[in-house]
Write an enzyme that holds these catalytic residues in place. Structure first.
Site, short mmCIF file in Angstrom:
data_model
loop_
_atom_site.label_atom_id
_atom_site.label_comp_id
_atom_site.label_asym_id
_atom_site.label_seq_id
_atom_site.Cartn_x
_atom_site.Cartn_y
_atom_site.Cartn_z
N HIS A 250 -2.88 8.18 6.87
CA HIS A 250 -1.28 8.74 5.99
C HIS A 250 -1.82 10.43 5.85
O HIS A 250 -1.46 10.86 5.38
CB HIS A 250 -0.27 7.72 4.65
CG HIS A 250 0.80 7.05 5.26
ND1 HIS A 250 1.33 7.06 5.88
CD2 HIS A 250 0.62 5.88 5.26
CE1 HIS A 250 2.13 6.58 6.20
NE2 HIS A 250 1.67 5.15 5.44
N GLN B 41 3.65 10.25 0.37
CA GLN B 41 4.72 9.79 0.87
C GLN B 41 5.41 9.59 -0.38
O GLN B 41 6.79 9.13 0.27
CB GLN B 41 3.92 7.94 1.32
CG GLN B 41 3.33 7.76 2.57
CD GLN B 41 3.42 5.94 2.12
OE1 GLN B 41 2.69 5.82 2.35
NE2 GLN B 41 4.06 4.92 3.25
N HIS C 122 -5.14 2.25 7.56
CA HIS C 122 -3.15 2.29 7.81
C HIS C 122 -2.95 3.66 6.47
O HIS C 122 -2.50 4.55 6.92
CB HIS C 122 -2.32 1.09 7.40
CG HIS C 122 -1.11 0.97 7.16
ND1 HIS C 122 -0.04 1.71 7.80
CD2 HIS C 122 -0.30 2.48 6.57
CE1 HIS C 122 1.31 1.68 8.02
NE2 HIS C 122 0.74 3.01 6.88
N GLU C 123 -3.45 3.95 5.63
CA GLU C 123 -2.91 4.49 4.31
C GLU C 123 -4.12 5.27 4.29
O GLU C 123 -3.52 6.46 4.64
CB GLU C 123 -3.54 3.68 3.27
CG GLU C 123 -2.36 2.53 2.28
CD GLU C 123 -0.90 2.69 2.84
OE1 GLU C 123 -0.86 3.81 2.79
OE2 GLU C 123 -0.06 1.67 2.82
N GLY D 106 0.66 -0.66 -0.03
CA GLY D 106 0.11 -0.42 0.04
C GLY D 106 0.83 0.93 0.00
O GLY D 106 2.24 1.17 0.51
N CYS E 214 5.47 0.40 7.47
CA CYS E 214 5.26 1.16 6.14
C CYS E 214 6.35 1.73 5.24
O CYS E 214 7.66 1.40 6.02
CB CYS E 214 5.06 2.78 7.18
SG CYS E 214 4.89 3.95 6.22
N LEU E 215 6.72 2.27 3.96
CA LEU E 215 7.56 2.07 3.26
C LEU E 215 8.22 3.27 4.29
O LEU E 215 9.40 3.94 3.29
CB LEU E 215 6.74 2.78 1.92
CG LEU E 215 6.44 1.07 1.23
CD1 LEU E 215 5.69 0.97 -0.21
CD2 LEU E 215 7.68 -0.10 1.52
NI NI Z 1 3.02 3.52 5.74
#
Ligand code: NI
Length: 170
Positions: A140, A51, A136-137, A46, A94-95
């Site tokens: 963000h 991000q 989660h996304e 995701g 998380c990236l």
């Molecule tokens: Ni994330």
């Protein structure tokens, strides 16, 4: 398709609240392609637009397993309409916080409204990993990270570690 550089903790961009996408146009379709390319390259399941430094309310997800056909999903202006009382825990990563994982408990099921790439509004029910990933996304898009859902002690340790690493990079 362009692979974009990822924004990494503690970059304050990650705390920005993303703004609504006003129109699904070519710029937005290109952004969707870039987000998917960046997510597949990482690799991750995701990615939210913020991000890669674009604070627009948009995210991509692909929960296909290795060896399966890809299943890219794009969610624009996602809005959670309801949460289940039942909760489930998943180990999240998380990236933007590479190589750090922690268990997070969230509502198991959600009902979600969003716009798809054709500009049409859709309402879906999500459960399991899709539900967790969407929550989660969407966090963000509101400047919230998964480490905000863990203990303060753990969160402060992670932020300290990444702040140190960022200083070394700078
Ligand atoms: Ni994330």
């Amino acid at each position: 398709m362009t692979i974009k550089p990822l924004i990494i903790l503690p970059d304050p961009v990650l705390r920005q609240v993303s703004t609504k996408v006003e129109q699904v146009n070519d710029d937005i379709r290109t952004l969707a392609d870039d987000l998917l390319a960046t997510m597949y390259d990482a690799p991750g399941i995701g990615l939210a637009a913020v991000q890669v430094g674009v604070p627009k309310r948009m995210l991509v997800i692909d929960l296909s397993k290795e060896g399966e056909d890809k299943r890219p999903q794009v969610f624009i202006n996602p809005e959670i309409l309801s949460f289940s009382d039942e909760r489930s825990a998943y180990e999240e990563g998380c990236l933007s916080i590479p190589d750090y994982y922690a268990e997070v408990e969230r509502p198991s099921k959600i009902t979600l409204k969003h716009i798809n790439l054709d500009g049409r509004e859709e309402t879906i029910e999500a459960a399991g990993l899709l539900s967790t990933c969407l929550q989660h996304e969407i966090d963000h898009l509101n400047g919230v990270l998964f480490i905000d859902h863990i203990s303060r002690l753990k969160r402060e340790m992670v932020i300290k570690k990444f702040t140190k690493a960022a200083k070394i990079r700078a």
